[in-house]
Motif scaffolding. Structure first.
Motif, PDB file in Angstrom:
ATOM      1  N   HIS A   1       0.825  -1.216   0.000  1.00  0.00           N
ATOM      2  CA  HIS A   1       0.000   0.000   0.000  1.00  0.00           C
ATOM      3  C   HIS A   1       0.855   1.260   0.000  1.00  0.00           C
ATOM      4  N   GLY A   2       2.178   1.108   0.134  1.00  0.00           N
ATOM      5  CA  GLY A   2       3.081   2.246   0.006  1.00  0.00           C
ATOM      6  C   GLY A   2       3.764   2.698   1.272  1.00  0.00           C
ATOM      7  N   GLY A   3       3.346   2.278   2.439  1.00  0.00           N
ATOM      8  CA  GLY A   3       3.991   2.698   3.677  1.00  0.00           C
ATOM      9  C   GLY A   3       5.344   2.021   3.868  1.00  0.00           C
ATOM     10  N   VAL A   4       6.295   2.758   4.438  1.00  0.00           N
ATOM     11  CA  VAL A   4       7.611   2.215   4.756  1.00  0.00           C
ATOM     12  C   VAL A   4       7.843   2.412   6.251  1.00  0.00           C
ATOM     13  N   TYR A   5       8.217   1.327   6.932  1.00  0.00           N
ATOM     14  CA  TYR A   5       8.416   1.345   8.377  1.00  0.00           C
ATOM     15  C   TYR A   5       9.766   0.740   8.721  1.00  0.00           C
ATOM     16  N   ARG A   6      10.363   1.256   9.808  1.00  0.00           N
ATOM     17  CA  ARG A   6      11.607   0.694  10.331  1.00  0.00           C
ATOM     18  C   ARG A   6      11.337   0.106  11.712  1.00  0.00           C
ATOM     19  N   TYR A   7      11.691  -1.155  11.863  1.00  0.00           N
ATOM     20  CA  TYR A   7      11.529  -1.882  13.110  1.00  0.00           C
ATOM     21  C   TYR A   7      12.889  -1.996  13.785  1.00  0.00           C
ATOM     22  N   LYS A   8      12.936  -1.696  15.093  1.00  0.00           N
ATOM     23  CA  LYS A   8      14.193  -1.606  15.830  1.00  0.00           C
ATOM     24  C   LYS A   8      14.498  -2.882  16.599  1.00  0.00           C
ATOM     25  N   LYS A   9      15.802  -3.134  16.765  1.00  0.00           N
ATOM     26  CA  LYS A   9      16.315  -4.249  17.569  1.00  0.00           C
ATOM     27  C   LYS A   9      15.858  -5.612  17.042  1.00  0.00           C
ATOM     28  N   VAL A  10      15.878  -5.757  15.727  1.00  0.00           N
ATOM     29  CA  VAL A  10      15.501  -7.016  15.080  1.00  0.00           C
ATOM     30  C   VAL A  10      16.779  -7.802  14.788  1.00  0.00           C
ATOM     31  N   SER A  11      16.817  -9.053  15.197  1.00  0.00           N
ATOM     32  CA  SER A  11      18.017  -9.868  14.952  1.00  0.00           C
ATOM     33  C   SER A  11      18.132 -10.222  13.470  1.00  0.00           C
ATOM     34  N   LYS A  12      19.355 -10.530  13.083  1.00  0.00           N
ATOM     35  CA  LYS A  12      19.593 -10.940  11.693  1.00  0.00           C
ATOM     36  C   LYS A  12      18.817 -12.216  11.378  1.00  0.00           C
ATOM     37  N   LYS A  13      18.715 -13.115  12.353  1.00  0.00           N
ATOM     38  CA  LYS A  13      17.976 -14.369  12.131  1.00  0.00           C
ATOM     39  C   LYS A  13      16.503 -14.102  11.830  1.00  0.00           C
ATOM     40  N   VAL A  14      15.898 -13.170  12.552  1.00  0.00           N
ATOM     41  CA  VAL A  14      14.490 -12.836  12.290  1.00  0.00           C
ATOM     42  C   VAL A  14      14.344 -12.271  10.875  1.00  0.00           C
ATOM     43  N   PHE A  15      15.274 -11.395  10.477  1.00  0.00           N
ATOM     44  CA  PHE A  15      15.229 -10.874   9.102  1.00  0.00           C
ATOM     45  C   PHE A  15      15.357 -12.012   8.092  1.00  0.00           C
ATOM     46  N   GLU A  16      16.320 -12.889   8.287  1.00  0.00           N
ATOM     47  CA  GLU A  16      16.524 -13.998   7.346  1.00  0.00           C
ATOM     48  C   GLU A  16      15.309 -14.913   7.301  1.00  0.00           C
ATOM     49  N   ASP A  17      14.735 -15.187   8.470  1.00  0.00           N
ATOM     50  CA  ASP A  17      13.536 -16.030   8.511  1.00  0.00           C
ATOM     51  C   ASP A  17      12.371 -15.358   7.784  1.00  0.00           C
ATOM     52  N   LEU A  18      12.231 -14.048   7.947  1.00  0.00           N
ATOM     53  CA  LEU A  18      11.186 -13.306   7.228  1.00  0.00           C
ATOM     54  C   LEU A  18      11.408 -13.402   5.732  1.00  0.00           C
ATOM     55  N   PHE A  19      12.615 -13.103   5.301  1.00  0.00           N
ATOM     56  CA  PHE A  19      12.927 -13.072   3.868  1.00  0.00           C
ATOM     57  C   PHE A  19      12.727 -14.436   3.216  1.00  0.00           C
ATOM     58  N   ASN A  20      13.000 -15.500   3.956  1.00  0.00           N
ATOM     59  CA  ASN A  20      12.925 -16.856   3.403  1.00  0.00           C
ATOM     60  C   ASN A  20      11.623 -17.591   3.716  1.00  0.00           C
ATOM     61  N   ALA A  21      10.707 -16.928   4.380  1.00  0.00           N
ATOM     62  CA  ALA A  21       9.452 -17.582   4.776  1.00  0.00           C
ATOM     63  C   ALA A  21       8.607 -17.969   3.566  1.00  0.00           C
ATOM     64  N   ASP A  22       7.884 -19.069   3.698  1.00  0.00           N
ATOM     65  CA  ASP A  22       6.944 -19.477   2.648  1.00  0.00           C
ATOM     66  C   ASP A  22       5.875 -18.411   2.460  1.00  0.00           C
ATOM     67  N   SER A  23       5.437 -17.814   3.562  1.00  0.00           N
ATOM     68  CA  SER A  23       4.481 -16.708   3.522  1.00  0.00           C
ATOM     69  C   SER A  23       5.093 -15.534   4.290  1.00  0.00           C
ATOM     70  N   VAL A  24       5.651 -14.587   3.552  1.00  0.00           N
ATOM     71  CA  VAL A  24       6.316 -13.440   4.167  1.00  0.00           C
ATOM     72  C   VAL A  24       5.335 -12.638   5.012  1.00  0.00           C
ATOM     73  N   GLY A  25       4.132 -12.425   4.510  1.00  0.00           N
ATOM     74  CA  GLY A  25       3.124 -11.669   5.244  1.00  0.00           C
ATOM     75  C   GLY A  25       2.722 -12.337   6.543  1.00  0.00           C
ATOM     76  N   SER A  26       2.524 -13.648   6.504  1.00  0.00           N
ATOM     77  CA  SER A  26       2.162 -14.379   7.725  1.00  0.00           C
ATOM     78  C   SER A  26       3.285 -14.331   8.743  1.00  0.00           C
ATOM     79  N   TYR A  27       4.516 -14.518   8.287  1.00  0.00           N
ATOM     80  CA  TYR A  27       5.651 -14.458   9.210  1.00  0.00           C
ATOM     81  C   TYR A  27       5.731 -13.069   9.843  1.00  0.00           C
ATOM     82  N   PHE A  28       5.567 -12.037   9.032  1.00  0.00           N
ATOM     83  CA  PHE A  28       5.601 -10.670   9.546  1.00  0.00           C
ATOM     84  C   PHE A  28       4.530 -10.472  10.613  1.00  0.00           C
TER      85      PHE A  28
END
Length: 71
Positions: free
Chosen positions: A29-56
């Motif tokens: 929808h166009g919004g950009v947000y920054r989330y703080k104190k997120v581990s690299k593993k959480v980012f990698e898990d998000l990026f590689n998730a079968d459903s990125v939206g569900s993981y988020f």
């Protein structure tokens, strides 16, 4: 921060800065947000998730402080 496109009906792209542990999320929808104190593993898990939206929704949305940085 450089973002990479993801295949999601909810998110358009995600990026991560390891030094500051900041996750940047661009929504379809166009919004950009920054989330703080997120581990690299959480980012990698998000990026590689079968459903990125569900993981988020299940692991990031309500669990981290955030700021809106763009439309």
């Amino acid at each position: 921060m450089k973002r990479q496109e993801v295949d999601s009906s909810m998110l358009a792209a995600v990026g991560y800065d390891e030094k500051s542990k900041t996750l940047e999320v661009e929504f379809n929808h166009g919004g950009v947000y920054r989330y703080k104190k997120v581990s690299k593993k959480v980012f990698e898990d998000l990026f590689n998730a079968d459903s990125v939206g569900s993981y988020f929704n299940q692991n990031i949305r309500d669990d981290y402080d955030y700021t809106k940085v763009g439309r």
